[in-house]
Design an enzyme around this catalytic site. Structure first.
Site, PDB file in Angstrom:
ATOM      1  N   ASN A  30       0.864  -1.183   0.000  1.00 14.25           N
ATOM      2  CA  ASN A  30       0.000   0.000   0.000  1.00 14.25           C
ATOM      3  C   ASN A  30       0.893   1.223   0.000  1.00 14.25           C
ATOM      4  O   ASN A  30       1.382   1.652   1.038  1.00 14.25           O
ATOM      5  CB  ASN A  30      -0.897  -0.009   1.236  1.00 14.25           C
ATOM      6  CG  ASN A  30      -1.746   1.250   1.324  1.00 14.25           C
ATOM      7  OD1 ASN A  30      -1.684   2.106   0.440  1.00 14.25           O
ATOM      8  ND2 ASN A  30      -2.524   1.363   2.379  1.00 14.25           N
ATOM      9  N   PRO A  31       1.145   1.826  -1.196  1.00 16.03           N
ATOM     10  CA  PRO A  31       2.112   2.936  -1.276  1.00 16.03           C
ATOM     11  C   PRO A  31       1.603   4.208  -0.604  1.00 16.03           C
ATOM     12  O   PRO A  31       2.371   5.127  -0.359  1.00 16.03           O
ATOM     13  CB  PRO A  31       2.311   3.136  -2.779  1.00 16.03           C
ATOM     14  CG  PRO A  31       1.124   2.525  -3.430  1.00 16.03           C
ATOM     15  CD  PRO A  31       0.555   1.493  -2.499  1.00 16.03           C
TER      16      PRO A  31
ATOM     17  N   GLY B  29       0.842   5.623   5.517  1.00 18.56           N
ATOM     18  CA  GLY B  29       1.635   6.343   6.506  1.00 18.56           C
ATOM     19  C   GLY B  29       2.962   6.978   6.169  1.00 18.56           C
ATOM     20  O   GLY B  29       3.050   7.842   5.326  1.00 18.56           O
TER      21      GLY B  29
ATOM     22  N   THR C 123      -1.289  -1.480  -4.298  1.00 20.63           N
ATOM     23  CA  THR C 123      -2.742  -1.412  -4.133  1.00 20.63           C
ATOM     24  C   THR C 123      -3.276  -0.057  -4.598  1.00 20.63           C
ATOM     25  O   THR C 123      -2.559   0.942  -4.598  1.00 20.63           O
ATOM     26  CB  THR C 123      -3.161  -1.656  -2.674  1.00 20.63           C
ATOM     27  OG1 THR C 123      -2.633  -0.615  -1.856  1.00 20.63           O
ATOM     28  CG2 THR C 123      -2.645  -2.995  -2.179  1.00 20.63           C
TER      29      THR C 123
ATOM     30  N   ASP D 152      -1.292  -1.348   9.913  1.00 18.67           N
ATOM     31  CA  ASP D 152      -2.214  -2.371  10.416  1.00 18.67           C
ATOM     32  C   ASP D 152      -3.451  -2.502   9.530  1.00 18.67           C
ATOM     33  O   ASP D 152      -3.996  -3.596   9.378  1.00 18.67           O
ATOM     34  CB  ASP D 152      -2.639  -2.030  11.851  1.00 18.67           C
ATOM     35  CG  ASP D 152      -1.466  -2.135  12.826  1.00 18.67           C
ATOM     36  OD1 ASP D 152      -0.710  -3.111  12.728  1.00 18.67           O
ATOM     37  OD2 ASP D 152      -1.307  -1.232  13.665  1.00 18.67           O
TER      38      ASP D 152
ATOM     39  N   ASN E  18      -4.724  -5.869   7.789  1.00 19.11           N
ATOM     40  CA  ASN E  18      -6.100  -6.313   7.990  1.00 19.11           C
ATOM     41  C   ASN E  18      -6.721  -6.756   6.669  1.00 19.11           C
ATOM     42  O   ASN E  18      -7.359  -7.802   6.583  1.00 19.11           O
ATOM     43  CB  ASN E  18      -6.934  -5.199   8.621  1.00 19.11           C
ATOM     44  CG  ASN E  18      -8.389  -5.596   8.728  1.00 19.11           C
ATOM     45  OD1 ASN E  18      -9.132  -5.539   7.748  1.00 19.11           O
ATOM     46  ND2 ASN E  18      -8.805  -6.055   9.893  1.00 19.11           N
TER      47      ASN E  18
ATOM     48  N   THR F 241       1.436   4.260   9.302  1.00 23.16           N
ATOM     49  CA  THR F 241       1.507   5.159  10.457  1.00 23.16           C
ATOM     50  C   THR F 241       1.465   4.335  11.732  1.00 23.16           C
ATOM     51  O   THR F 241       2.194   4.570  12.685  1.00 23.16           O
ATOM     52  CB  THR F 241       0.291   6.108  10.484  1.00 23.16           C
ATOM     53  OG1 THR F 241       0.155   6.689   9.212  1.00 23.16           O
ATOM     54  CG2 THR F 241       0.468   7.185  11.528  1.00 23.16           C
TER      55      THR F 241
ATOM     56  N   SER G 112      -1.397 -13.273  23.774  1.00 15.00           N
ATOM     57  CA  SER G 112      -0.572 -14.085  22.884  1.00 15.00           C
ATOM     58  C   SER G 112      -1.369 -14.387  21.624  1.00 15.00           C
ATOM     59  O   SER G 112      -2.581 -14.616  21.692  1.00 15.00           O
ATOM     60  CB  SER G 112      -0.194 -15.388  23.601  1.00 15.00           C
ATOM     61  OG  SER G 112       0.017 -16.417  22.655  1.00 15.00           O
TER      62      SER G 112
ATOM     63  N   GLU H  53      -9.232   0.688  11.336  1.00 11.26           N
ATOM     64  CA  GLU H  53     -10.134   1.166  10.284  1.00 11.26           C
ATOM     65  C   GLU H  53     -11.560   1.197  10.825  1.00 11.26           C
ATOM     66  O   GLU H  53     -11.997   0.258  11.495  1.00 11.26           O
ATOM     67  CB  GLU H  53     -10.071   0.247   9.057  1.00 11.26           C
ATOM     68  CG  GLU H  53      -8.673   0.053   8.482  1.00 11.26           C
ATOM     69  CD  GLU H  53      -8.082   1.341   7.928  1.00 11.26           C
ATOM     70  OE1 GLU H  53      -8.772   2.033   7.163  1.00 11.26           O
ATOM     71  OE2 GLU H  53      -6.919   1.646   8.272  1.00 11.26           O
TER      72      GLU H  53
HETATM   73 MG   LIG Z   1      -4.558 -14.761  22.332  1.00 13.74          MG
END
Ligand SMILES: [Mg+2]
Length: 291
Positions: free
Chosen positions: A8-9, A12, A38, A66, A70, A92, A213, A271
């Site tokens: 994704n250019p 961020g 993208t 992130d 996603n 970002t 975790s 998002e």
């Molecule tokens: Mg867990």
């Protein structure tokens, strides 16, 4: 390995040509590399699904924040042939890469992916019909993140959230309503923040869900309830150490499945979602991730 980069250019931080640098470093380590940039919302998910269905590469290397991760995870989950994911921080907000301590320099990363990283099964969360890799959040923090302009977000990074956060605290609609129901937990009332997390790193805080975790089959839920202002400040000072989980205005527990209903919007891996009511569940070892 045959590595397909999904980049994704527009994500961020200003990184120069990180996609090209990473591709060259991987080529030097003897991999074959293909590259896709993208072009807008959910395009990374479409490309990830397409590559999984084609099955012509060994792994999908996602470059972005992130939000990009996603999308790639959602694309992988939509295919019968789930390719392993290799995340590289290029946004970002890079909470998931930060949690995994993924090298941030292309040369170091190529070396890491080639000689150290292994494809390990990891848990994924599902909220409504949207998968998440790191966190679902509702309440003030989530609203603050969306009220902050995208450009400001890029320049100031996570600090922008706190500036907006201070403004938010003095405004009157700090507290939202929520109802949370799971097998052995129920809460209905006012709150500041609620989140359900896969990793322990959220919004740049490394101990927000201290013992979380990504391969124990559980998600970690954290609720900060309505509290006097001085107690909220106390909680804020405890977020770095993880001591907030013992605060009397905080509930913290593990879950495989719960239902949330709130008058605030929710966000998924940073998002915005337009859900007001939704089930959240852990999907144990849903995909493989190189780390
Ligand atoms: Mg867990």
């Amino acid at each position: 390995m045959r590595i397909h980069i999904i980049h994704n250019p527009k994500a961020g931080r200003l990184l120069g040509n990180i996609g090209e640098d990473l591709a060259l470093a991987l080529l030097h380590h003897g991999h074959s590399v293909s590259y896709y940039a993208t072009k807008g919302s959910m395009n990374a998910a479409e490309e990830a699904k397409r590559q999984c269905d084609l099955g012509q590469v060994d792994l999908l290397l996602a470059i972005g924040g992130d939000g990009t991760l996603n999308e790639v995870v959602n694309g992988i989950m939509m295919s019968e042939n789930k390719l392993p994911l290799a995340p590289f921080a290029g946004g970002t907000s890079n909470d998931f890469c930060s949690y995994l301590k993924i090298p941030t320099n292309p040369e170091d990363y190529a070396e890491f992916l080639t000689n150290k990283a292994q494809a390990r099964p990891i848990d994924i969360g599902l909220v409504g019909d949207r998968y998440f890799i790191n966190v679902v959040a509702a309440g003030m923090l989530s609203e603050v993140a969306h009220k902050t302009g995208a450009q400001l977000k890029s320049i100031l990074g996570s600090f922008a959230y706190y500036v907006e956060g201070l403004k938010e605290i003095v405004s009157s609609d700090l507290y939202k309503e929520i109802e949370i129901e799971s097998q052995d937990y129920h809460y209905k009332g006012k709150y500041v923040v609620f989140l359900v997390s896969n990793s322990h790193t959220i919004g740049g805080f490394k101990n927000l869900a201290p013992d979380a975790s990504i391969n124990d089959g559980y998600l970690n839920a954290l609720l900060i309830k309505k509290a006097p202002f001085r107690n909220l400040l106390e909680i804020a000072t405890q977020l770095d150490s993880g001591d907030h989980v013992d605060n009397k205005y905080v509930d913290y527990f593990t879950t495989k499945n719960l239902c949330i209903s709130t008058n605030s919007h929710m966000d998924v891996d940073g998002e915005e979602l337009d859900y007001k009511k939704s089930n959240v569940q852990a999907i144990s070892k849903a995909i493989c991730c190189y780390y």
